[in-house]
Design an enzyme around this catalytic site. Structure first.
Site, PDB file in Angstrom:
ATOM      1  N   HIS A 184      10.783  27.884   9.851  1.00  0.00           N
ATOM      2  CA  HIS A 184      10.203  26.744  10.245  1.00  0.00           C
ATOM      3  C   HIS A 184      11.157  26.070  11.438  1.00  0.00           C
ATOM      4  O   HIS A 184      10.920  25.929  12.624  1.00  0.00           O
ATOM      5  CB  HIS A 184      10.026  25.509   9.356  1.00  0.00           C
ATOM      6  N   ASN A 237      32.862  16.178  10.710  1.00  0.00           N
ATOM      7  CA  ASN A 237      33.101  14.848  10.352  1.00  0.00           C
ATOM      8  C   ASN A 237      34.449  14.431  10.917  1.00  0.00           C
ATOM      9  O   ASN A 237      34.993  13.364  10.445  1.00  0.00           O
ATOM     10  CB  ASN A 237      33.078  14.825   8.658  1.00  0.00           C
ATOM     11  N   ALA A 279      17.574  21.697  -1.529  1.00  0.00           N
ATOM     12  CA  ALA A 279      17.127  20.895  -0.642  1.00  0.00           C
ATOM     13  C   ALA A 279      17.612  19.556  -0.439  1.00  0.00           C
ATOM     14  O   ALA A 279      17.940  18.833  -1.451  1.00  0.00           O
ATOM     15  CB  ALA A 279      15.312  20.787  -0.760  1.00  0.00           C
TER      16      ALA A 279
END
Length: 177
Positions: A78, A105, A142
């Site tokens: 996707h 970060n 996820a």
């Protein structure tokens, strides 16, 4: 190229035929152009590399920094919203779903993005942040936010990712609520 297309067909049950994968999968397009941009980046033509990367991001919504190092047969399924930072290293046969960030970060120079092992699956919306290592055959659930190393065959799940060892059934049975 044939091995690459076959590996996608094996990992994606929605893939019906080779032409569909070649022409309609934005992850395939992004990776093709990344390889060209990466070539220019390596020979110190960074502006050209970054221009290619920017155009690819515009058309696919997949951002791969040309300085990233990507192994064989990466499959971005996707793809929208995928971001792969400059010092990211990705092994072979990795699967990344939409909305994944492999980010930093810190503003410091040097290695600041994750290193992803071989055959890793990274679920939709996951964020893997910092100079950390994700071991071979690991799975990232996820929506997980991962800021610590994940061992080989480990499973990282949750918004503040908990690390589980695939070979320890008690971890699976005692998931946090």
């Amino acid at each position: 190229m044939i091995k690459y297309i076959k590996s996608i067909k094996a990992r994606d049950p929605a893939a019906r035929h080779f032409l569909q994968i070649i022409f309609l999968y934005p992850g395939v397009h992004a990776l093709f152009w990344y390889r060209i941009a990466h070539f220019f980046f390596k020979i110190k033509l960074k502006f050209i590399a970054e221009m290619i990367s920017m155009m690819v991001r515009f058309f696919t919504q997949i951002e791969i920094h040309p300085g990233a190092k990507i192994g064989k047969r990466l499959f971005i399924d996707h793809g929208s919203g995928v971001v792969i930072g400059e010092t990211t290293i990705i092994g072979d046969e990795v699967t990344i779903y939409q909305g994944v960030t492999l980010g930093s970060n810190t503003p410091k120079k040097g290695k600041r993005h994750p290193t992803i092992g071989n055959r890793v699956m990274i679920g939709a919306g996951s964020k893997i942040i910092g100079d950390i290592h994700i071991g071979d055959d690991a799975k990232i659930g996820a929506g997980s936010v991962v800021v610590n190393d994940v061992p080989p065959q480990g499973i990282a799940i949750g918004p503040k990712a908990q690390i589980l060892i695939k070979n320890k059934p008690e971890d699976i049975l005692n998931l946090p609520k």
